[in-house]
Enzyme design. Structure first.
Site, PDB file in Angstrom:
ATOM      1  N   ASP A 124      53.250  -9.134 -46.250  1.00  0.00           N
ATOM      2  CA  ASP A 124      53.522  -9.544 -47.886  1.00  0.00           C
ATOM      3  C   ASP A 124      53.678  -9.296 -48.402  1.00  0.00           C
ATOM      4  OD1 ASP A 124      53.283 -12.715 -47.490  1.00  0.00           O
ATOM      5  OD2 ASP A 124      52.484 -12.428 -49.470  1.00  0.00           O
ATOM      6  N   GLU A 133      57.748  -7.384 -45.205  1.00  0.00           N
ATOM      7  CA  GLU A 133      58.255  -8.473 -45.956  1.00  0.00           C
ATOM      8  C   GLU A 133      59.018  -8.163 -47.181  1.00  0.00           C
ATOM      9  OE1 GLU A 133      58.624 -12.639 -47.098  1.00  0.00           O
ATOM     10  OE2 GLU A 133      56.690 -11.525 -48.674  1.00  0.00           O
TER      11      GLU A 133
HETATM   12  C1  GLC Z   1      55.710 -14.641 -48.567  1.00  0.00           C
HETATM   13  C2  GLC Z   1      54.717 -15.711 -47.903  1.00  0.00           C
HETATM   14  C3  GLC Z   1      54.677 -16.714 -48.406  1.00  0.00           C
HETATM   15  C4  GLC Z   1      54.098 -16.786 -49.605  1.00  0.00           C
HETATM   16  C5  GLC Z   1      54.226 -15.411 -50.683  1.00  0.00           C
HETATM   17  C6  GLC Z   1      53.386 -14.860 -51.586  1.00  0.00           C
HETATM   18  O1  GLC Z   1      56.938 -14.685 -49.489  1.00  0.00           O
HETATM   19  O2  GLC Z   1      55.658 -15.587 -46.176  1.00  0.00           O
HETATM   20  O3  GLC Z   1      54.760 -17.692 -46.949  1.00  0.00           O
HETATM   21  O4  GLC Z   1      54.316 -18.384 -50.430  1.00  0.00           O
HETATM   22  O5  GLC Z   1      54.506 -14.809 -49.149  1.00  0.00           O
HETATM   23  O6  GLC Z   1      51.938 -15.123 -50.420  1.00  0.00           O
END
Ligand code: GLC
Length: 547
Positions: free
Chosen positions: A208, A281
């Site tokens: 994440d 991500e």
């Molecule tokens: C990422 C996740 C999202 C979340 C954020 C904070 O972007 O995909 O859903 O709110 O991280 O953890």
């Protein structure tokens, strides 16, 4: 299961556990629900979707301020989702079907209820004080710098803690304090979290907000960006505008060079195990910076999600240029990942609906996603063309307007859509009566049938799984076409992004054979003229080139 680079060749399916399948009727999806639905994903036959891996969004104990992305215990299961035994059963059942299991790792921040943070905030000299980012007010009493939360509604990225008289940093909600990755104990603690799940048999992690972990240790101001009132709205357009504006400045609150040190450490932990994978991500709308998250191609992420691709408007030229540019930027050993939807963005069938036919475009999008060179990620529900749910104002629960893409998975036409026998935590989409798995399963013309054909075809095609990619440049406007080749296998993928018919003379042989098409009336094996190739409006084709 076969060893090797499964994450290069396979299709990965994202499950948002709250919304996938509820086994106990409390209105919230759970792990046992996922286990019960694995046959939809892959039962070993082309009657199932055929995915090779699932990525599970967080199911850890959490106060749910950000629906699980605020983790209060990294090594447990929230009772709403089940137990660790349920998790072990899910992994065993998935592995028995040849489905790998990837879990979400949330290393940038914890919940404010995590015991680490409770200790950290208890006093300035607590041994865990430095596990989070604490700073003094500026002389005028204002927060340490001008950083803002990624969620406009959360305002600035700092919250003042009365008890100890300092501010703590949170890149998201105040309930999600950021960890301090300069502290070696934090690094060690996260290694142990990774080992806990790797030892339990998970095949990898989706990391994440990986680009946020390292930031300017001097906490200097970001250059100023002018945001208008409208930029702060929770609509998709406002989010895109905000990101574009933020992208235009060099930021100090993310993508700091030391992030790569952290990622190399993650990679060496993973490399201590067989066959594991990490996908980041990396929400940077800059392909060059994104490519750096692969390191040398061997020492950082195996894959990184490409949000430049994900956020393109519905234009052939836009997708082609992102794919082509990214391919040239990647180190030799690195492998792209492509995704068109997740739990944070309006669904494919809704997002591309403006100015055209969303369902027809979603079919073209499916062919593109599953035939590009790279690992495709499919968001649950996209395989049936599920649209965003309609959320009445009194049912809104997310801080950042993301409820529509999280509405329950539509399994059948019953009142709870086969998702739950209880009252679903988010309303079921209005189209669930017709757009659902049961209605599409035996319909050869359905979106589900198209996805199944694509995924099973891909398994048998060396060109699609691992072959070369070359985009064709002499195509008419609105057409994205490319060749995928391996040995003698030569496939032409031609996609019409417009609502008009297109003609295009493909260089080489005058005819090919149809393999796959958006139009269910077209039959595989039929000859296809290439001098010229004729594409109907919103049509996508995969054609085998012979001779
Ligand atoms: C990422 C996740 C999202 C979340 C954020 C904070 O972007 O995909 O859903 O709110 O991280 O953890």
């Amino acid at each position: 299961m076969a060893k090797g680079d499964w994450w290069r060749h396979g299709v990965i399916y994202q499950i948002y556990p709250r919304s996938f399948a509820d086994s106990n009727g409390d209105g919230v999806g759970d792990l046992a629900g996922i286990t019960a639905r694995l046959d939809h994903l892959n039962d070993g036959t082309p009657a199932s979707l055929g995915v090779d891996a699932i990525w599970l969004s967080p199911f850890y104990p959490s106060p749910m301020a950000d629906f699980g992305y605020d983790v209060a215990d990294y090594t447990g299961v929230d009772p709403i989702f089940g137990t660790l035994d349920d998790f072990d059963r899910l992994v065993a059942e998935a592995h028995a079907r040849g489905i790998r299991v990837v879990v979400d790792l949330v290393p940038n921040h914890t919940s404010d209820r995590h015991p680490w943070f409770l200790e950290s905030r208890s006093s300035r000299d607590n041994p865990k004080r430095d596990w989070y980012v604490w700073a003094d007010s500026r002389p005028d009493g204002s927060p340490p710098n001008n950083w803002v939360s990624a969620f406009p509604r959360a305002g600035r990225a700092w919250t003042f803690d009365e008890a100890t008289g300092q501010w703590y940093l949170h890149s998201f909600t105040p309930e999600q304090p950021d960890l301090n990755w300069w502290n070696p104990e934090v690094r060690e603690a996260m290694d142990q979290v990774m080992r806990f799940w790797l030892d339990r048999g998970v095949d990898g992690f989706r990391v994440d907000v990986a680009h946020k972990m390292a930031r300017d240790p001097e906490l200097l101001d970001n250059p100023l960006v002018e945001l208008d009132e409208e930029d702060l709205e929770t609509t998709q357009e406002a989010r895109d505008r905000r990101l574009a504006k933020l992208k235009s400045i060099p930021r100090r609150d993310e993508d700091w060079p030391e992030v790569h040190e952290i990622l190399r450490r993650f990679r060496s932990t993973l490399d201590g195990y067989d066959d594991r994978m990490a996908v980041g991500e990396v929400y940077l709308l800059d392909l060059e910076r994104l490519a750096r998250y692969y390191g040398s191609g061997q020492d950082e992420f195996h894959l990184a999600h490409n949000f430049v691709f994900l956020t393109q408007p519905w234009k052939a030229e836009a997708f082609r240029s992102v794919v082509d540019e990214f391919n040239t930027l990647l180190p030799a050993d690195a492998w792209p990942a492509w995704m068109l939807g997740d739990h944070d963005i309006s669904r494919v069938a809704s997002r591309y609906d403006e100015g055209g036919d969303g369902q027809a475009r979603a079919r073209v999008a499916a062919i593109m996603l599953l035939t590009l060179r790279g690992t495709p990620f499919v968001y649950m529900g996209d395989e049936i063309g599920q649209a965003d749910g309609e959320i009445p104002p009194d049912r809104v629960v997310d801080v950042d307007g993301r409820d529509p893409e999280r509405s329950p998975m539509q399994w059948d036409g019953s009142p709870g859509a086969g998702f739950s026998t209880g009252d679903p935590w988010l309303p079921v989409g209005s189209q669930a009566g017709t757009v659902n798995v049961a209605a599409q399963r035996d319909d050869p013309a359905s979106m589900l049938s198209l996805f199944r054909r694509l995924i099973w075809y891909r398994k048998g095609s060396a060109a699609l799984r691992g072959g070369d990619y070359r985009s064709l440049t002499d195509t008419p406007g609105g057409c994205y076409a490319y060749l995928r080749t391996a040995g003698d296998e030569r496939l032409l993928v031609a996609l019409n992004f417009t609502g008009q018919p297109l003609e295009y003379r493909v260089e080489g042989p005058a005819r090919g054979r149809l393999e796959l098409a958006t139009d269910p009336a077209r039959s595989p094996g039929d000859p296809v003229d290439l001098h010229p190739l004729r594409l109907a409006p919103d049509e996508g084709l995969v054609v085998r080139l012979e001779g």
